[in-house]
Design a protein around this motif. Structure first.
Motif, PDB file in Angstrom:
ATOM      1  N   ASP A   1     -16.329 -10.144  37.276  1.00  0.00           N
ATOM      2  CA  ASP A   1     -17.475 -10.503  36.451  1.00  0.00           C
ATOM      3  C   ASP A   1     -17.792  -9.343  35.494  1.00  0.00           C
ATOM      4  O   ASP A   1     -17.653  -8.164  35.848  1.00  0.00           O
ATOM      5  N   PRO A   2     -18.231  -9.657  34.256  1.00  0.00           N
ATOM      6  CA  PRO A   2     -18.563  -8.592  33.294  1.00  0.00           C
ATOM      7  C   PRO A   2     -19.600  -7.599  33.811  1.00  0.00           C
ATOM      8  O   PRO A   2     -19.590  -6.428  33.403  1.00  0.00           O
ATOM      9  N   VAL A   3     -20.474  -8.034  34.701  1.00  0.00           N
ATOM     10  CA  VAL A   3     -21.454  -7.082  35.255  1.00  0.00           C
ATOM     11  C   VAL A   3     -20.732  -6.017  36.074  1.00  0.00           C
ATOM     12  O   VAL A   3     -21.064  -4.825  36.012  1.00  0.00           O
ATOM     13  N   VAL A   4     -19.730  -6.431  36.820  1.00  0.00           N
ATOM     14  CA  VAL A   4     -18.977  -5.482  37.647  1.00  0.00           C
ATOM     15  C   VAL A   4     -18.237  -4.483  36.753  1.00  0.00           C
ATOM     16  O   VAL A   4     -18.325  -3.259  36.952  1.00  0.00           O
TER      17      VAL A   4
ATOM     18  N   ALA B   1     -22.243   3.556  36.416  1.00  0.00           N
ATOM     19  CA  ALA B   1     -23.614   3.275  36.849  1.00  0.00           C
ATOM     20  C   ALA B   1     -23.779   3.333  38.361  1.00  0.00           C
ATOM     21  O   ALA B   1     -24.503   2.538  38.949  1.00  0.00           O
ATOM     22  N   MET B   2     -23.081   4.266  38.980  1.00  0.00           N
ATOM     23  CA  MET B   2     -23.220   4.410  40.437  1.00  0.00           C
ATOM     24  C   MET B   2     -22.831   5.819  40.851  1.00  0.00           C
ATOM     25  O   MET B   2     -22.083   6.506  40.152  1.00  0.00           O
ATOM     26  N   GLN B   3     -23.389   6.208  42.001  1.00  0.00           N
ATOM     27  CA  GLN B   3     -22.951   7.471  42.608  1.00  0.00           C
ATOM     28  C   GLN B   3     -22.468   7.169  44.026  1.00  0.00           C
ATOM     29  O   GLN B   3     -21.300   6.893  44.238  1.00  0.00           O
TER      30      GLN B   3
ATOM     31  N   ILE C   1     -27.147   2.156  34.501  1.00  0.00           N
ATOM     32  CA  ILE C   1     -27.430   0.741  34.782  1.00  0.00           C
ATOM     33  C   ILE C   1     -28.083   0.087  33.565  1.00  0.00           C
ATOM     34  O   ILE C   1     -27.722  -1.023  33.168  1.00  0.00           O
ATOM     35  N   THR C   2     -29.023   0.784  32.955  1.00  0.00           N
ATOM     36  CA  THR C   2     -29.714   0.228  31.782  1.00  0.00           C
ATOM     37  C   THR C   2     -28.747   0.075  30.614  1.00  0.00           C
ATOM     38  O   THR C   2     -28.770  -0.946  29.907  1.00  0.00           O
TER      39      THR C   2
ATOM     40  N   PHE D   1     -20.628  -2.001  35.102  1.00  0.00           N
ATOM     41  CA  PHE D   1     -21.068  -0.899  35.960  1.00  0.00           C
ATOM     42  C   PHE D   1     -20.008   0.203  35.994  1.00  0.00           C
ATOM     43  O   PHE D   1     -20.321   1.392  35.965  1.00  0.00           O
ATOM     44  N   VAL D   2     -18.747  -0.211  36.060  1.00  0.00           N
ATOM     45  CA  VAL D   2     -17.665   0.782  36.099  1.00  0.00           C
ATOM     46  C   VAL D   2     -17.602   1.525  34.768  1.00  0.00           C
ATOM     47  O   VAL D   2     -17.541   2.763  34.723  1.00  0.00           O
TER      48      VAL D   2
END
Ligand code: FES
Length: 205
Positions: free
Chosen positions: A136-139, A147-149, A193-194, A142-143
């Motif tokens: 999914d484009p959201v996934v 957008a993650m630690q 994320i934003t 995020f990459v």
């Protein structure tokens, strides 16, 4: 992100944001109850909960028959019976919103919804966004935006963002903040994320 009674019904409005406000008091109450239970180990050990019932839950497009007790949460079914561990158990690490799944398209805390309440509804977990070689484009967003630690909150944020974009494909910054307001990242990855949400909004993902 409203989950609860219709405003027109005069009932109480329950939002994921309101849930966060009340969670501190709930934790204190839980600690008090736990202390009391610890003082009475014999009574707790002999308590038996019965009334298991077989229900069918539609998860990620497939029906699953599961036996649940009245107290069983949707989160427990997803993780313990269906092995869908993307939604996180907040008992392990307390990060609000990490247990977010979609129930009939609404971002919902699986840890505070009873499995019995989910019968007849369409449930989607983060595993449904893997796609067939095409996530999914959201996934992928995020990459791309890093957008993650630690990643503990990430599945919940991904599902909340998916729900937001399904409802409003081109949200404003305020709408993004509101839509993701029920999720907390203790690592502070909000900037990425934003950015991810804003880019997806422009692309109509
Ligand atoms: Fe660690 Fe959000 S809690 S990335």
């Amino acid at each position: 992100m409203v989950q609860g009674k219709d405003p027109g019904s005069g009932g109480v409005i329950f939002t994921r944001r309101n849930f966060l406000k009340g969670s501190g008091a709930a934790m204190a109450a839980t600690a008090a109850v736990t202390q009391t239970a610890a003082q009475q180990p014999a009574a707790a050990a002999t308590r038996v909960v019965s009334g298991a019932k077989e229900i069918t839950l539609n998860v990620n497009g497939a029906d699953h028959k599961v036996a649940v007790e009245p107290r069983t949460t949707l989160l427990e079914v997803l993780r313990d019976k269906l092995n869908l561990t993307g939604c996180k158990d907040l008992k392990d690490v307390y990060v609000d919103g990490a247990d977010t799944v979609l129930v009939d398209g609404k971002a919902t805390y699986a840890g505070v919804m009873l499995a019995l309440q989910a019968e007849g509804k369409k449930i989607r977990t983060v595993e449904s966004l893997r796609g067939d070689g095409q996530p999914d484009p959201v996934v992928t967003g995020f990459v791309k935006h890093d957008a993650m630690q630690c990643g503990f909150c990430t599945p919940g944020f991904v599902m909340a963002m998916r729900a937001l974009l399904d409802k409003q494909p081109n949200p404003t910054l305020d709408e993004i903040r509101e839509g993701l307001g029920g999720n907390i990242c203790r690592c502070g990855t909000y900037d990425g994320i934003t950015k991810c949400a804003l880019e997806l909004a422009k692309g109509g993902a």
